[in-house]
Motif scaffolding. Structure first.
Motif, PDB file in Angstrom:
ATOM      1  N   ALA A 126      36.423  17.696 -14.017  1.00 52.74           N
ATOM      2  CA  ALA A 126      36.695  18.351 -15.295  1.00 52.74           C
ATOM      3  C   ALA A 126      38.012  17.885 -15.908  1.00 52.74           C
ATOM      4  CB  ALA A 126      36.706  19.870 -15.118  1.00 52.74           C
ATOM      5  N   ARG A 127      38.979  17.496 -15.070  1.00 56.94           N
ATOM      6  CA  ARG A 127      40.265  17.036 -15.592  1.00 56.94           C
ATOM      7  C   ARG A 127      40.261  15.565 -16.007  1.00 56.94           C
ATOM      8  NH1 ARG A 127      42.113  20.763 -11.655  1.00 56.94           N
ATOM      9  NH2 ARG A 127      42.112  19.161 -10.026  1.00 56.94           N
ATOM     10  N   LEU A 128      39.304  14.787 -15.555  1.00 61.00           N
ATOM     11  CA  LEU A 128      39.300  13.353 -15.873  1.00 61.00           C
ATOM     12  C   LEU A 128      39.304  13.072 -17.375  1.00 61.00           C
ATOM     13  CD1 LEU A 128      36.974  11.927 -13.070  1.00 61.00           C
ATOM     14  CD2 LEU A 128      39.479  11.874 -13.188  1.00 61.00           C
ATOM     15  N   PRO A 129      38.521  13.785 -18.198  1.00 61.42           N
ATOM     16  CA  PRO A 129      38.608  13.539 -19.649  1.00 61.42           C
ATOM     17  C   PRO A 129      39.987  13.870 -20.229  1.00 61.42           C
ATOM     18  CG  PRO A 129      36.611  14.764 -19.127  1.00 61.42           C
ATOM     19  CD  PRO A 129      37.439  14.718 -17.881  1.00 61.42           C
ATOM     20  N   VAL A 130      40.670  14.845 -19.632  1.00 59.71           N
ATOM     21  CA  VAL A 130      42.026  15.189 -20.076  1.00 59.71           C
ATOM     22  C   VAL A 130      42.952  14.006 -19.810  1.00 59.71           C
ATOM     23  CG1 VAL A 130      43.971  16.762 -19.721  1.00 59.71           C
ATOM     24  CG2 VAL A 130      41.626  17.644 -19.681  1.00 59.71           C
ATOM     25  N   TYR A 131      42.815  13.401 -18.631  1.00 63.25           N
ATOM     26  CA  TYR A 131      43.635  12.235 -18.294  1.00 63.25           C
ATOM     27  C   TYR A 131      43.315  11.070 -19.218  1.00 63.25           C
ATOM     28  CZ  TYR A 131      44.383  14.871 -13.952  1.00 63.25           C
ATOM     29  OH  TYR A 131      44.694  15.840 -13.034  1.00 63.25           O
ATOM     30  N   LEU A 132      42.043  10.893 -19.530  1.00 65.23           N
ATOM     31  CA  LEU A 132      41.652   9.810 -20.437  1.00 65.23           C
ATOM     32  C   LEU A 132      42.269  10.013 -21.822  1.00 65.23           C
ATOM     33  CD1 LEU A 132      40.107   7.243 -21.074  1.00 65.23           C
ATOM     34  CD2 LEU A 132      38.092   8.668 -21.524  1.00 65.23           C
ATOM     35  N   ARG A 133      42.205  11.250 -22.335  1.00 65.82           N
ATOM     36  CA  ARG A 133      42.818  11.528 -23.643  1.00 65.82           C
ATOM     37  C   ARG A 133      44.320  11.276 -23.607  1.00 65.82           C
ATOM     38  NH1 ARG A 133      38.913  15.580 -23.729  1.00 65.82           N
ATOM     39  NH2 ARG A 133      40.324  17.156 -22.897  1.00 65.82           N
ATOM     40  N   ALA A 134      44.962  11.686 -22.520  1.00 66.74           N
ATOM     41  CA  ALA A 134      46.407  11.474 -22.388  1.00 66.74           C
ATOM     42  C   ALA A 134      46.723   9.980 -22.349  1.00 66.74           C
ATOM     43  CB  ALA A 134      46.927  12.172 -21.134  1.00 66.74           C
ATOM     44  N   LEU A 135      45.952   9.221 -21.584  1.00 66.94           N
ATOM     45  CA  LEU A 135      46.170   7.772 -21.509  1.00 66.94           C
ATOM     46  C   LEU A 135      45.915   7.102 -22.848  1.00 66.94           C
ATOM     47  CD1 LEU A 135      44.543   7.030 -18.049  1.00 66.94           C
ATOM     48  CD2 LEU A 135      46.954   6.666 -18.666  1.00 66.94           C
ATOM     49  N   THR A 136      44.884   7.547 -23.539  1.00 67.99           N
ATOM     50  CA  THR A 136      44.577   6.985 -24.860  1.00 67.99           C
ATOM     51  C   THR A 136      45.720   7.249 -25.821  1.00 67.99           C
ATOM     52  OG1 THR A 136      42.202   7.245 -24.487  1.00 67.99           O
ATOM     53  CG2 THR A 136      42.917   7.020 -26.765  1.00 67.99           C
TER      54      THR A 136
ATOM     55  N   SER B 213      53.281   8.622 -12.895  1.00 65.46           N
ATOM     56  CA  SER B 213      52.422   9.795 -12.731  1.00 65.46           C
ATOM     57  C   SER B 213      53.073  11.013 -13.369  1.00 65.46           C
ATOM     58  CB  SER B 213      52.117  10.048 -11.255  1.00 65.46           C
ATOM     59  OG  SER B 213      53.292  10.296 -10.520  1.00 65.46           O
ATOM     60  N   GLU B 214      54.398  11.089 -13.336  1.00 64.89           N
ATOM     61  CA  GLU B 214      55.102  12.217 -13.950  1.00 64.89           C
ATOM     62  C   GLU B 214      54.878  12.229 -15.461  1.00 64.89           C
ATOM     63  OE1 GLU B 214      56.611  10.141 -11.742  1.00 64.89           O
ATOM     64  OE2 GLU B 214      56.898  11.479 -10.037  1.00 64.89           O
ATOM     65  N   GLU B 215      54.964  11.056 -16.091  1.00 64.29           N
ATOM     66  CA  GLU B 215      54.768  10.979 -17.543  1.00 64.29           C
ATOM     67  C   GLU B 215      53.329  11.306 -17.924  1.00 64.29           C
ATOM     68  OE1 GLU B 215      55.483   7.934 -21.313  1.00 64.29           O
ATOM     69  OE2 GLU B 215      55.795   7.201 -19.272  1.00 64.29           O
ATOM     70  N   LEU B 216      52.376  10.751 -17.183  1.00 67.38           N
ATOM     71  CA  LEU B 216      50.968  11.032 -17.473  1.00 67.38           C
ATOM     72  C   LEU B 216      50.658  12.505 -17.232  1.00 67.38           C
ATOM     73  CD1 LEU B 216      48.122  10.230 -18.248  1.00 67.38           C
ATOM     74  CD2 LEU B 216      47.789   9.376 -15.913  1.00 67.38           C
ATOM     75  N   ALA B 217      51.180  13.064 -16.154  1.00 69.29           N
ATOM     76  CA  ALA B 217      50.947  14.476 -15.852  1.00 69.29           C
ATOM     77  C   ALA B 217      51.514  15.377 -16.941  1.00 69.29           C
ATOM     78  CB  ALA B 217      51.563  14.831 -14.499  1.00 69.29           C
TER      79      ALA B 217
END
Length: 64
Positions: free
Chosen positions: A18-28, A40-44
């Protein structure tokens, strides 16, 4: 058809999935801002989770 065992190497917790799309949006978003590398701190922080949880989630995907 055989049932998968809970300790199978490819079983990923639903909460992680469920969190993977959140990570994708953050990376995008980071990429759109010109970021090519992040910690990882910045992405988190961008995704709104703690960095340990993010690293644990990504560990289910293997190393690339």
């Amino acid at each position: 058809m055989s049932a998968r065992t809970p300790d199978s190497a490819r079983d990923i917790p639903e909460a992680t999935v469920a969190r993977l799309p959140v990570y994708l949006r953050a990376l995008t978003g980071l990429a759109e801002d010109g970021t090519t590398t992040c910690s990882s701190e910045e992405l988190a922080a961008t995704a709104g989770v703690n960095s340990a949880k993010l690293r644990k989630d990504l560990s289910y995907l293997g190393s690339y």
